[in-house]
Write a protein that holds these residues in place. Structure first.
Motif, PDB file in Angstrom:
ATOM      1  N   GLU A 118       0.821  -1.218   0.000  1.00  0.00           N
ATOM      2  CA  GLU A 118       0.000   0.000   0.000  1.00  0.00           C
ATOM      3  C   GLU A 118       0.852   1.265   0.000  1.00  0.00           C
ATOM      4  N   THR A 119       1.920   1.261   0.765  1.00  0.00           N
ATOM      5  CA  THR A 119       2.730   2.477   0.915  1.00  0.00           C
ATOM      6  C   THR A 119       4.061   2.416   0.180  1.00  0.00           C
ATOM      7  N   GLY A 120       4.509   1.220  -0.201  1.00  0.00           N
ATOM      8  CA  GLY A 120       5.833   1.082  -0.795  1.00  0.00           C
ATOM      9  C   GLY A 120       6.953   1.107   0.231  1.00  0.00           C
ATOM     10  N   GLU A 121       6.583   1.082   1.509  1.00  0.00           N
ATOM     11  CA  GLU A 121       7.583   1.144   2.578  1.00  0.00           C
ATOM     12  C   GLU A 121       8.337  -0.181   2.681  1.00  0.00           C
ATOM     13  N   VAL A 122       9.646  -0.107   2.830  1.00  0.00           N
ATOM     14  CA  VAL A 122      10.462  -1.298   3.039  1.00  0.00           C
ATOM     15  C   VAL A 122      10.382  -1.673   4.515  1.00  0.00           C
TER      16      VAL A 122
END
Length: 452
Positions: free
Chosen positions: A99-103
């Motif tokens: 959803e956020t592209g956060e690693v």
């Protein structure tokens, strides 16, 4: 339909018989037609009924029953090192929140590596875009060149292939399934030559697409992922590519979930081990060469949440299958996503000097969601920072500081705040009175926000 002969079932039956014995049922006996039944007869009847039910249940249990396959999610102990590392045999590992592209976690996730057949994700991305712009259709025909046949069948006996024949015409949809499900190197070259005239020219399209979607550390030199000294990717770039395909081409993404594909009379199974081993998995692509080891870009959904995982550098198909399932389970269990604030929500107040109102609400300018390891939630904090008090007049929507969100192991997030209400300026005498009041009160305090 049969009743399973379990201890709890037997126990319930015995309790039921006992209850019948304890009830005053003799007035019911005439109504049931048992006019001459004595107490002993009733006991014998109840025992006979119980024995018949038990015998029937035992017989039913012995018969084979068809039950639909319904995989269940299982939990397991997460192996975490003393410094917070996740133990794995993979050389590279990366979890990404879709959803956020956060690693969420990475092990050498930004280190260049050989993509093997995971490079085919970029090949399909180029083809999907041309379908989206209607430059191509699913029924567009491509001709199999001798070069395409030789690269996978004639010269590479062990190469994955779709078993295309020289001179034959093949629909694009069949080629897509051959690339995605069968990992056919012949299929990728046929598509590359048909779209760009040569594989070199098609690789140029792959690199152009990589730049457009923000892949900063990847270089593609062929459509198949076969070894090339100048072909490199990173686990992070592959995760970004997977996210781009899932969000940008939902109609075509469905091919990645298909379990098998039959072409030229030959049925080949999808090589992605997650599809059969992990509930909620629906893609994406495996890869293997001697240099890269065994790798996988995989993704799954659980409770409406999607995670993308990239692993590479494993030593066998069996190890890849086991690690893929284990690590995906860790990703969902160890990391949690928290919705903290919604856009426009009031998170605090700012004091106002010389204003008609002594304070105005502070509103957050965007939705805020963070993903944390489970043990970091207790340390999650949010603090409002602004230069105050605000001097009147204050306009509604005026920029007024930031909300800083922090947690152990997470970079601090700074979100702009704005005023949710206007405040007009008051007269000079009121200003003096308010100033004296503020002086005696000791100045402005910076409030700390309470997280939901």
């Amino acid at each position: 339909m049969w009743v399973p002969l379990t201890p709890s079932w037997i126990r319930s039956l015995v309790w039921g018989i006992t209850a019948l014995r304890l009830l005053s049922i003799r007035p019911l006996i005439p109504a049931l037609g048992f006019m001459a039944m004595t107490r002993l007869d009733l006991r014998l009847l109840l025992v006979s009924i119980a024995m018949a039910l038990l015998a029937g249940a035992s017989f039913a249990r012995a018969q084979p029953a068809e039950a639909p396959f319904s995989p269940q999610s299982t939990t397991q102990t997460v192996t975490i090192g003393p410094d917070g590392t996740i133990q794995t045999a993979a050389r590279q590992l990366l979890f990404m929140e879709y959803e956020t592209g956060e690693v969420l976690y990475e092990k050498d996730g930004y280190t260049p590596m050989k993509p093997a057949s995971m490079a085919k994700l970029m090949t399909t991305a180029v083809l999907f875009e041309k379908l989206k712009t209607q430059e191509l259709g699913l029924d567009t025909l491509f001709t199999v060149s001798e070069t395409a046949w030789r690269i996978s069948v004639g010269q590479r006996a062990a190469s994955s292939k779709m078993f295309l024949e020289v001179g034959k015409k093949v629909r694009l949809e069949d080629l897509l399934r051959g690339i995605i499900i069968q990992s056919g190197n012949d299929a990728t070259l046929v598509a590359a030559e048909g779209v760009a005239g040569s594989e070199e020219a098609f690789a140029g399209l792959m690199n152009e697409t990589a730049q457009k979607i923000g892949l900063k550390s990847s270089t593609f030199r062929n459509s198949s992922g076969l070894p090339h000294p100048e072909q490199w990717v990173t686990a992070h770039d592959l995760a970004l590519l997977a996210r781009h395909i899932i969000s940008g081409y939902p109609q075509q993404y469905r091919y990645y979930a298909e379990r098998e594909f039959k072409f030229a009379g030959i049925v080949q199974a999808n090589r992605n081990p997650l599809l059969a081993r992990f509930p909620g998995a629906d893609g994406m692509k495996t890869g293997h060469t001697a240099e890269s080891g065994y790798g996988l870009v995989g993704t799954a959904i659980r409770d409406g949440r999607r995670i993308i995982m990239v692993i590479n550098g494993l030593t066998s198909e069996a190890e890849r299958a086991a690690e893929a399932s284990r690590l995906m389970e860790i990703a969902f269990n160890e990391f949690r996503s928290y919705a903290l604030f919604s856009k426009g929500e009031q998170v605090g107040e700012a004091e106002v000097f010389a204003g008609l109102n002594s304070a105005v609400p502070l509103l957050i300018n965007r939705d805020v969601r963070v993903t944390l390891r489970r043990d970091a939630r207790a340390g999650l904090k949010a603090v409002i920072r602004y230069d105050g008090p605000l001097e009147a007049p204050v306009a509604r929507g005026q920029a007024a500081g930031v909300l800083e969100i922090s947690a152990p192991g997470m970079d601090t997030i700074s979100v702009p705040l704005s005023t949710g209400k206007a405040s007009a300026r008051v007269g000079i005498l009121d200003t003096v009175q308010l100033g004296l009041k503020d002086l005696l009160a000791g100045g402005t305090q910076v409030p700390s926000n309470t997280l939901p």
